[in-house]
Design an enzyme around this catalytic site. Structure first.
Site, PDB file in Angstrom:
ATOM      1  N   GLY A  99      -0.592   0.758  -8.500  1.00  0.00           N
ATOM      2  CA  GLY A  99      -1.554  -0.329  -9.338  1.00  0.00           C
ATOM      3  C   GLY A  99      -2.701  -0.102  -9.175  1.00  0.00           C
ATOM      4  O   GLY A  99      -3.548   0.786  -8.663  1.00  0.00           O
ATOM      5  N   MET A 101      -5.158  -1.488  -7.377  1.00  0.00           N
ATOM      6  CA  MET A 101      -5.813  -1.640  -6.059  1.00  0.00           C
ATOM      7  C   MET A 101      -5.049  -0.485  -5.314  1.00  0.00           C
ATOM      8  O   MET A 101      -5.237  -0.559  -3.851  1.00  0.00           O
ATOM      9  CB  MET A 101      -5.792  -2.853  -5.680  1.00  0.00           C
ATOM     10  CG  MET A 101      -6.862  -3.797  -6.104  1.00  0.00           C
ATOM     11  SD  MET A 101      -8.615  -2.987  -5.968  1.00  0.00           S
ATOM     12  CE  MET A 101      -8.656  -3.182  -4.074  1.00  0.00           C
ATOM     13  N   VAL A 104       1.780   1.866  -3.182  1.00  0.00           N
ATOM     14  CA  VAL A 104       2.602   1.316  -2.278  1.00  0.00           C
ATOM     15  C   VAL A 104       3.712   2.123  -1.956  1.00  0.00           C
ATOM     16  O   VAL A 104       4.521   2.734  -2.801  1.00  0.00           O
ATOM     17  CB  VAL A 104       2.943   0.004  -2.808  1.00  0.00           C
ATOM     18  CG1 VAL A 104       3.805  -0.832  -1.775  1.00  0.00           C
ATOM     19  CG2 VAL A 104       1.958  -0.875  -3.244  1.00  0.00           C
ATOM     20  N   LYS A 119       0.259  -0.018   1.835  1.00  0.00           N
ATOM     21  CA  LYS A 119      -0.565   0.013   0.580  1.00  0.00           C
ATOM     22  C   LYS A 119      -1.727   0.720   0.721  1.00  0.00           C
ATOM     23  O   LYS A 119      -2.485   0.755   1.754  1.00  0.00           O
ATOM     24  CB  LYS A 119      -0.791  -1.393   0.034  1.00  0.00           C
ATOM     25  CG  LYS A 119      -1.707  -1.266  -1.176  1.00  0.00           C
ATOM     26  CD  LYS A 119      -1.942  -2.810  -1.586  1.00  0.00           C
ATOM     27  CE  LYS A 119      -2.541  -2.978  -3.056  1.00  0.00           C
ATOM     28  NZ  LYS A 119      -2.814  -4.291  -3.361  1.00  0.00           N
ATOM     29  N   ASP A 212      -5.136 -13.233  -9.924  1.00  0.00           N
ATOM     30  CA  ASP A 212      -4.381 -12.295 -10.795  1.00  0.00           C
ATOM     31  C   ASP A 212      -2.919 -12.609 -10.766  1.00  0.00           C
ATOM     32  O   ASP A 212      -1.910 -11.908 -10.478  1.00  0.00           O
ATOM     33  CB  ASP A 212      -4.619 -10.935 -10.187  1.00  0.00           C
ATOM     34  CG  ASP A 212      -4.312  -9.826 -11.009  1.00  0.00           C
ATOM     35  OD1 ASP A 212      -4.193 -10.130 -12.259  1.00  0.00           O
ATOM     36  OD2 ASP A 212      -4.044  -8.625 -10.631  1.00  0.00           O
TER      37      ASP A 212
END
Length: 754
Positions: A99, A101, A104, A119, A212
């Site tokens: 993603g 950020m 994972v 993550k 978000d």
């Protein structure tokens, strides 16, 4: 990233430069075919400051070539590159997803032999320190949000310069994957909506805005939803800040808005315009998500990013009932209010929205009555029917459940107790810090405390076996509180005017058990005739049900509340406030010991059929307890939601030995409307609409009103209302603030807090 991947990036970069600025969004949406990571890479290069004319003059541009070469040298963002590596005690097993950020992975915690999710923030040469700060802030924020519907953070660390966060591993699918198959059944959509908003309410109480919320950040599991990815979450600014003001970058945790980071389809107008955010921003995003759940279509659509943004800012979504005619008007109105363009026109708090959603989702809404009924089904209940037998009337018909449990106390013709119970005319269930009702061991009678027109609290007995349709008021039981039953159902104990009393059910005669005794946090009557109860700060007290001196039953470990005898009549459970735990004690003098910790705070307890009942964050749970080994086992099972927890852990429910469960969703306190008293004796509303107030004070200038108001979960916070504009500002967020008082100059407020 592989060289082949960068060939695609470079090719699309060339092509995008040849497009006009107004055509690039459409071109990239088509060319990337949903590959958001690819599109992000191209857009990052386009934003690198390279002009098309410079590129055409000397293709490829030196800066572009250097950037590509540098990225190829590092190759750090390749999905799955960390598989097989060890980050501290965590062995990376499988790549799961990528993603904005980070990536994972599924991993194994080698210390505890459990599966976790790790993550990782990719190590990239163009990363700025703010991105690392944001990544670490996500861990800090989520670690302080202990909630059953928020993904739990276990750990944070750095491995060879790579930041990582360790979270609980969640099995299931995202809401986005689920909605790809179409809309949800209305009951399921409401169930998930309640859980999402419950999680938001928890975050907002901690001063956190998610920013978000979207279907891709909501995971559906067997036990409900989990809210994920607080990567761009931020802390709210000071309570006096108004939405639409420029955010204060110096306030704690505040960061400037970054409109491009949130997904436009679910972002609020103020986010897209780069303005400040507060709780109402998340309410808009929830509205867009819930709209899609009930209609199967996005609220705001468009082929390009710019078209979607224009839709959010300027257009209204199609009415829900046009797309889904079966959705009730009340549901459609509730969700439409979430999607108002102006923040002041939305639901103002997640708490208020949560109350509304729970009312819509409930069968036979309570409206303040004590309910005895079946809880709504959820997927895990359907798969684990045998677990549902812990609370007969909660989940299954009484007769069927009694036979499953093999209870020798159940009778073959026992009625199916699923109905609302109301007090007698001109009375109301008493709302204080005690649990004002208790079910008899056989589940056929209810003892409760009600307030009459004269304001006096009295004890009442109500039978459900058809013997009488009216409740019986007990004479000599004025100012009663905390009713509880003897194990044989022949007596009801209660407290009144610093005395412990008991009343025989057969003849309604009241007898004194002990004087100088008071309790507002539960009591229990054992098979050997011992009564346990808390008498204030400190341990539990014990006394014989036949009368006699009181003595200490528990000591140490802070204050003890909500005792419950288990089946042997000697041992008992109780809640220890200092350690936030449920302990096991004994009237025979055996040392007490901790059975389990609770993550948030203590609550009322219940016990029957080898299950401990307790509450956490407005949800009722049950956990298996083995009376032979004296140990708990398995994970807690969530039975019901929307039951408030107030002071001393008061959670209004009662479980009988035969199985039926009574519960009350009323948070405590009597709703009232604040009124102006005019000199001629007339009254006018100061605040429209009733609420549960816990103290108020008018400012010296007469223009502002400070008050403490309860929310649906029973907590109370201090607010200030501008009486000229009706604007309200919330000053506290912890749920334990009462009785505000202004300073003489009107510049400060004092209040009590627990």
């Amino acid at each position: 990233m592989t060289p082949e991947r960068w060939d695609a990036v470079e090719r699309l970069y060339h092509a995008a430069l040849e497009c006009g600025l107004d055509q690039r969004d459409r071109f990239l949406a088509s060319a990337c075919e949903g590959d958001e990571a690819l599109r992000a890479e191209v857009e990052s290069l386009l934003a690198h400051g390279l002009a098309a004319s410079d590129f055409l003059a000397s293709p490829p541009a030196d800066e572009l070539r250097a950037a590509i070469a540098s990225r190829l040298d590092h190759r750090v963002s390749a999905p799955g590159q960390y598989v097989g590596q060890t980050f501290g005690p965590y062995t990376i097993v499988t790549w799961l997803a990528s993603g904005g950020m980070g990536d994972v992975y599924r991993a194994v915690d080698t210390r505890l032999n459990r599966t976790v999710a790790v993550k990782v923030l990719p190590q990239q040469p163009w990363c700025d320190p703010e991105r690392q700060l944001r990544f670490r802030r996500e861990a800090e924020i989520v670690s302080n949000l202990n909630h059953p519907h928020i993904c739990t953070v276990h750990d944070i660390g750095v491995h060879d310069g790579v930041d990582y966060i360790v979270m609980e591993y969640i099995e299931g699918e995202t809401m986005q994957q689920c909605l790809a198959r179409g809309s949800l059944p209305l009951a399921r959509a409401l169930e998930y909506s309640v859980q999402i908003v419950d999680a938001l309410d928890k975050a907002h109480r901690r001063g956190v805005v998610h920013r978000d919320l979207k279907p891709g950040n909501v995971m559906i599991t067997a036990a409900g939803i989990k809210l994920l990815d607080f990567g761009i979450a931020t802390r709210m600014t000071a309570p006096t800040a108004r939405l639409g003001d420029a955010p204060d970058p110096t306030s704690h945790g505040a960061i400037a808005q970054e409109p491009a980071m949130a997904t436009p389809r679910y972002a609020s107008p103020e986010q897209l315009e780069g303005k400040g955010v507060d709780a109402r921003t998340d309410i808009f995003s929830f509205g867009a998500t819930a709209y899609e759940m009930v209609t199967g279509r996005a609220a705001f659509e468009g082929e390009t990013r710019s078209v979607v943004i224009r839709s959010v800012l300027q257009e209204e979504p199609s009415p829900i009932r046009e797309l889904a005619p079966a959705v009730p008007n009340a549901v459609a109105r509730t969700l439409a209010r979430c999607l108002a363009k102006a923040p002041d026109e939305r639901w103002q708090t997640a708490s208020d929205l949560l109350f509304e959603l729970r009312s819509l989702a409930a069968d036979n809404s309570l409206d303040g009555g004590v309910a005895m009924r079946a809880a709504p089904k959820s997927p895990w209940r359907e798969r684990a029917w045998w677990l549902a037998a812990v609370a007969a009337a909660v989940l299954l018909p009484l007769m069927f459940t009694a036979s499953r449990l093999g209870s020798d106390r159940a009778t073959p013709n026992a009625p199916d107790l699923r109905f609302d119970v109301w007090p007698e005319a001109d009375t109301a269930f008493a709302a204080s810090f005690d649990v004002p009702f208790a079910l008899a061991p056989d589940g056929r009678s209810l003892a409760y405390v009600a307030v009459g027109a004269d304001g006096v609290r009295r004890l009442w007995l109500r039978r459900f076996d058809g013997a009488s349709e009216r409740a019986q008021q007990i004479a000599g039981a004025e100012d009663a509180n905390t009713p509880f039953w003897s194990p044989d159902g022949a007596w009801v104990g209660f407290f009144s005017r610093q005395r412990l009393l008991k009343v025989r059910v057969s003849n309604a005669r009241v007898q004194i058990v002990a004087t100088h005794a008071a309790s507002m946090a539960g009591a229990t009557w054992g098979a050997d005739g011992v009564i346990l109860f808390p008498t204030g700060p400190g341990g539990l007290s014990r006394v014989s049900a036949d009368g006699g001196p009181m003595s200490a039953a528990t000591t140490g470990d802070g204050s003890h509340f909500w005792p419950q005898f288990i089946g042997d009549g000697r041992r008992f459970l109780y809640a220890a406030a200092r350690t936030n735990g449920i302990r096991l004690g004994s009237v025979s003098g055996e040392p007490s010991r901790l059975l389990m910790k609770v993550p948030l705070r203590i609550s009322s307890l219940g016990y029957t059929h080898g299950y401990i009942f307790f509450g956490q964050d407005a949800s009722l749970f049950a956990r298996a307890f083995d009376e032979r080994t004296l140990e708990v086992s398995g994970e807690p099972i969530e039975l019901l939601t929307g039951i408030p927890i107030t002071q001393l852990g008061r959670m209004p429910f009662s479980i009988s030995a035969a199985g039926p469960l009574a519960f009350w969703r009323y948070a405590g306190g009597t709703p009232a409307t604040l009124q102006w008293l005019i000199e001629d004796g007339r009254t006018e509303p100061a605040i429209e609409g009733p609420a549960r107030y816990v103290g108020f004070d008018l400012a010296p200038d007469g223009r502002r009103l400070a008050f403490s108001r309860r929310n649906v979960d029973g907590g109370a916070d201090v607010w200030v209302r501008d009486l000229r504009t009706s604007a309200e500002t919330r000053l506290t967020f912890h749920g334990f603030a009462f009785a505000p008082r202004w300073s003489p100059d009107g510049r400060r407020l004092a209040f009590t807090a627990t």
